[in-house]
Enzyme design. Structure first.
Site, mmCIF file in Angstrom:
data_model
loop_
_atom_site.group_PDB
_atom_site.id
_atom_site.type_symbol
_atom_site.label_atom_id
_atom_site.label_comp_id
_atom_site.label_asym_id
_atom_site.label_seq_id
_atom_site.Cartn_x
_atom_site.Cartn_y
_atom_site.Cartn_z
ATOM 1 N N ARG A 40 4.487 -3.602 -6.008
ATOM 2 C CA ARG A 40 5.935 -3.438 -6.097
ATOM 3 C C ARG A 40 6.577 -4.752 -6.531
ATOM 4 N NH1 ARG A 40 4.204 -0.597 -1.498
ATOM 5 N NH2 ARG A 40 4.578 1.667 -1.653
ATOM 6 N N LYS A 98 7.144 -1.461 1.901
ATOM 7 C CA LYS A 98 7.621 -0.100 2.115
ATOM 8 C C LYS A 98 6.990 0.547 3.334
ATOM 9 C CE LYS A 98 8.534 4.254 -0.288
ATOM 10 N NZ LYS A 98 8.438 4.987 -1.575
ATOM 11 N N HIS A 109 9.190 -2.092 -12.175
ATOM 12 C CA HIS A 109 8.515 -1.081 -11.350
ATOM 13 C C HIS A 109 7.653 -0.142 -12.195
ATOM 14 C CE1 HIS A 109 7.969 1.668 -7.962
ATOM 15 N NE2 HIS A 109 8.571 0.782 -7.198
ATOM 16 N N ARG A 112 3.679 0.157 -12.249
ATOM 17 C CA ARG A 112 2.955 0.999 -11.292
ATOM 18 C C ARG A 112 2.675 2.379 -11.887
ATOM 19 N NH1 ARG A 112 2.776 -0.466 -6.131
ATOM 20 N NH2 ARG A 112 3.365 1.526 -5.158
ATOM 21 N N TYR A 149 -5.389 5.440 6.646
ATOM 22 C CA TYR A 149 -6.540 4.639 6.269
ATOM 23 C C TYR A 149 -6.200 3.153 6.427
ATOM 24 C CZ TYR A 149 -8.930 8.634 4.192
ATOM 25 O OH TYR A 149 -9.569 9.818 3.996
#
Length: 417
Positions: A258, A283, A346, A349, A383
């Site tokens: 990010r 985030k 951004h 991504r 995870y």
């Protein structure tokens, strides 16, 4: 009389109703099971746990039997008496109420297996065995159990287009328009599976195409075509601004973190010897690991002399005590000729997600982990940061190699220290 249960027999005429709701509610649990009689074989059974269940006592072919009707208060007093009368009529007709009850439970179980929710979960289990990513498993389970809960307990063949639309309208009213569209699409897949397995005849979700409010969203601008990525990389590498901004432009596509995480990167979190950048994501607030390719390590080594006096890898122009401005990368892209409708910080991504999947063929769950999305396993557990780390390390190196080949355009990679 058994030791496990004691029935308090009525002393009034057999037509007198012994139980009332008030009396039933007042019955307290004891150390063992006990029963209180109503009339004509109906009893309420009170268990040590406090649960209460209706049971019907009778004799069939001279043998005493008992059958469970339902729990109280799920089945009220009047409903229990009506069920007792129904079973008593069967008994007079020569049927054994216990056998009838077992057959009805089997039938009800088969009907339960044909509900929209049960078929949806059956379909999800099938897709999970076929390799559906953990993140997708969580999302599809949520669609069935939460977003489409209004129809989950309905027989799939009873769900009509108006009924499905009513369930989706609830999502619209909550303002989650995209979720409503995803729910309609997933419902359509469940209905198609139900048709294929002989439990439905048509797909009502198909009838609702265009019936929902359209989402008003604007995705981050990104470049995903290899030829355009090639031109973008060449232009960024030719940037003539500050060394700090130039390094950030180079690392943005390689790491695809990010933008805020890139500009706030700290030297203390980066180990150039092991080739890892470890930090807590902005985030999801979870630990994350970014494997650094040899190309990314080279960029950072070249940058170190310019920013080693700051804790930040990319210090600001006015003071080294703060990271670069949040507008720096986008401003650099604008100066290079890429407007906000073409590419933003951004967007790297989206570029990586698309190309790693569609061009390089990496597993979606590897990509989702590296994007630091909130990926969970089928049991809902998050995870940890090192999940699939060896595979992700290979993926990140392959990604940098691919970007380098696109930039150079001749199929050769540079010899970088």
């Amino acid at each position: 009389m058994s030791r496990e249960a004691r029935t308090l027999r009525p002393t009034h005429n057999h037509l007198t109703h012994m139980l009332t709701d008030t009396k039933i509610r007042s019955l307290k649990p004891r150390d063992g099971v006990y029963r209180v009689a109503d009339t004509n074989g109906l009893v309420i059974e009170v268990r040590p746990t406090g649960t209460k269940a209706w049971r019907y006592r009778y004799r069939f072919l001279g043998k005493a039997s008992i059958v469970t009707l339902n729990d109280y208060p799920a089945m009220g007093l009047q409903a229990a008496r009506a069920e007792r009368d129904r079973l008593k009529a069967m008994l007079r007709g020569g049927a054994n109420p216990a056998q009838v009850a077992r057959a009805e439970r089997v039938a009800n179980g088969e009907r339960a297996a044909d509900t929209f929710g049960s078929i949806g979960l059956e379909y999800l289990a099938k897709r999970t065995k076929e390799g559906l990513s953990p993140g997708s498993v969580v999302r599809e389970r949520r669609l069935i159990e939460k977003d489409l809960s209004a129809i989950a307990d309905m027989p799939v063949s009873d769900v009509t287009a108006p009924i499905l639309l009513s369930a989706l309208r609830k999502l619209e009213k909550r303002g989650v328009i995209e979720t409503a569209h995803r729910a309609r699409s997933h419902a359509g897949r469940v209905f198609r599976y139900a048709i294929a397995t002989g439990r439905a005849e048509r797909n009502p979700a198909q009838d609702l195409i265009g019936a929902l409010e359209q989402p008003r969203t604007k995705h981050f601008a990104s470049i995903t075509e290899p030829a355009q990525i090639s031109q973008l990389l060449r232009t960024m590498w030719a940037y003539q601004g500050s060394p700090v901004t130039r390094a950030a432009l180079k690392l943005a596509p390689m790491t695809f973190v990010r933008p805020g995480e890139l500009r706030k990167a700290k030297w203390e979190d980066i180990n150039l010897d092991s080739g890892e950048w470890r930090y807590v994501t902005s985030k999801t607030k979870t630990p994350h690991v970014v494997p650094l390719s040899r190309q990314a390590i080279a960029v950072l080594r070249d940058l170190y002399p310019y920013s080693k006096r700051s804790e930040f890898v990319f210090p600001g122009v006015r003071t080294a005590q703060k990271p670069m401005s949040e507008n720096t990368l986008n401003a650099a892209l604008r100066n290079l000729g890429f407007d906000s409708d073409t590419m933003v910080g951004h967007g790297f991504r989206a570029m990586a997600r698309t190309v790693l999947d569609e061009v390089l063929g990496f597993r979606p769950d590897y990509i989702e982990h590296q994007l630091a999305h909130a990926v969970r396993d089928p049991l809902g557990r998050a995870y940890n940061r090192v999940t699939h780390l060896p595979e992700r390390r290979k993926m990140m190196q392959a990604w940098s190699d691919y970007l380098e080949k696109l930039r150079l355009g001749d199929g050769e990679t540079e010899k970088m220290a």
